[in-house]
Design an enzyme around this catalytic site. Structure first.
Site, PDB file in Angstrom:
ATOM      1  N   ASP A 296     -23.216  19.502 -36.800  1.00 33.81           N
ATOM      2  CA  ASP A 296     -23.348  18.696 -38.014  1.00 33.81           C
ATOM      3  C   ASP A 296     -23.159  19.525 -39.288  1.00 33.81           C
ATOM      4  O   ASP A 296     -23.404  20.729 -39.262  1.00 33.81           O
ATOM      5  CB  ASP A 296     -24.698  17.955 -38.029  1.00 33.81           C
ATOM      6  CG  ASP A 296     -25.930  18.848 -37.872  1.00 33.81           C
ATOM      7  OD1 ASP A 296     -25.909  19.739 -37.018  1.00 33.81           O
ATOM      8  OD2 ASP A 296     -26.902  18.636 -38.605  1.00 33.81           O
TER       9      ASP A 296
ATOM     10  N   HIS B  50     -25.033  22.722 -40.973  1.00 37.46           N
ATOM     11  CA  HIS B  50     -25.878  23.226 -39.886  1.00 37.46           C
ATOM     12  C   HIS B  50     -25.018  23.997 -38.881  1.00 37.46           C
ATOM     13  O   HIS B  50     -25.438  25.009 -38.337  1.00 37.46           O
ATOM     14  CB  HIS B  50     -26.596  22.052 -39.227  1.00 37.46           C
ATOM     15  CG  HIS B  50     -27.775  22.429 -38.409  1.00 37.46           C
ATOM     16  ND1 HIS B  50     -28.461  21.517 -37.653  1.00 37.46           N
ATOM     17  CD2 HIS B  50     -28.419  23.602 -38.208  1.00 37.46           C
ATOM     18  CE1 HIS B  50     -29.465  22.103 -37.028  1.00 37.46           C
ATOM     19  NE2 HIS B  50     -29.464  23.376 -37.349  1.00 37.46           N
TER      20      HIS B  50
ATOM     21  N   GLU C 287     -30.810  16.106 -44.758  1.00 39.14           N
ATOM     22  CA  GLU C 287     -30.247  15.286 -43.688  1.00 39.14           C
ATOM     23  C   GLU C 287     -29.522  14.096 -44.305  1.00 39.14           C
ATOM     24  O   GLU C 287     -30.065  13.411 -45.172  1.00 39.14           O
ATOM     25  CB  GLU C 287     -31.349  14.753 -42.765  1.00 39.14           C
ATOM     26  CG  GLU C 287     -32.069  15.800 -41.969  1.00 39.14           C
ATOM     27  CD  GLU C 287     -31.356  16.199 -40.678  1.00 39.14           C
ATOM     28  OE1 GLU C 287     -30.244  15.697 -40.418  1.00 39.14           O
ATOM     29  OE2 GLU C 287     -31.937  17.013 -39.946  1.00 39.14           O
TER      30      GLU C 287
ATOM     31  N   HIS D 222     -27.132  18.576 -43.022  1.00 37.39           N
ATOM     32  CA  HIS D 222     -27.260  18.122 -41.640  1.00 37.39           C
ATOM     33  C   HIS D 222     -26.840  16.652 -41.549  1.00 37.39           C
ATOM     34  O   HIS D 222     -26.649  15.992 -42.559  1.00 37.39           O
ATOM     35  CB  HIS D 222     -28.734  18.160 -41.197  1.00 37.39           C
ATOM     36  CG  HIS D 222     -29.410  19.474 -41.293  1.00 37.39           C
ATOM     37  ND1 HIS D 222     -29.550  20.317 -40.220  1.00 37.39           N
ATOM     38  CD2 HIS D 222     -30.037  20.092 -42.333  1.00 37.39           C
ATOM     39  CE1 HIS D 222     -30.230  21.390 -40.578  1.00 37.39           C
ATOM     40  NE2 HIS D 222     -30.533  21.283 -41.862  1.00 37.39           N
TER      41      HIS D 222
END
Length: 182
Positions: A167, A157, A118, A36
């Site tokens: 993303d 993602h 992330e 992400h």
């Protein structure tokens, strides 16, 4: 080099436990890695806002764009910031709330069987060498601990929530990343 302890935490990284997780369904094999990106405010890097979001203590009045985040309960297993520093929010043994409505190879609810990482960034800004170094090393450690995460089961993602998410975006160098894993 990163190691995963018996409780599902990376050793030698900052731990910031998030309340936004639950247990995985019984007998679930971890078999997917989802990449992400996140920046708060959008396109701005640094600061505490991402950590605060994952801890449910983001001041939604701190920036006008945060209004939509009010009441949102999300997390990821890991965050890799622009300098390559790694923070872990949820044990890999648990189900972080990172994927939302999602499906991979016909299987819905990707949070059940995936790990979410992330990267501090946005779709249009190149990721840093430090972020790639950390992501590559962590991905190797994850694949050693969870062998069902094959190269084909490392996705963005956008791949599990097409039309809803974009993303990690065009700025993410998939070829470089995947070649470095081999």
């Amino acid at each position: 080099m990163y190691f995963i302890d018996s409780a599902g935490w990376l050793t030698s990284v900052a731990k910031h436990p998030s309340p936004n997780f639950n247990t995985r369904p019984p007998a679930t094999e971890i078999s997917l890695l989802v990449i992400h990106n996140i920046s708060l405010p959008a396109g701005q890097f640094g600061g505490q806002y991402i950590h605060d979001l994952f801890a449910n203590c983001l001041d939604c009045n701190a920036h006008e764009s945060f209004a939509d985040l009010r009441g949102l309960a999300v997390s990821a297993h890991l965050l890799i910031d622009r300098d390559g520093a790694v923070s872990q929010f949820v044990s890999f043994a648990d189900r972080a709330w990172h994927a939302g409505v999602s499906q991979f190879e016909g299987r819905e609810n990707c949070n059940d069987f995936s790990i979410g990482i992330e990267l501090e960034g946005c779709d249009e800004v190149a990721y840093t060498n430090a972020q790639y170094r950390a992501l590559i090393a962590i991905s190797r450690a994850l694949r050693n601990s969870y062998p069902a995460i094959t190269a084909a089961r490392i996705v963005g993602h956008n791949d599990i929530a097409p039309g809803r998410k974009t993303d990690p975006g065009a700025a993410f160098d998939w070829a470089y990343f995947k070649n470095a894993l081999e």
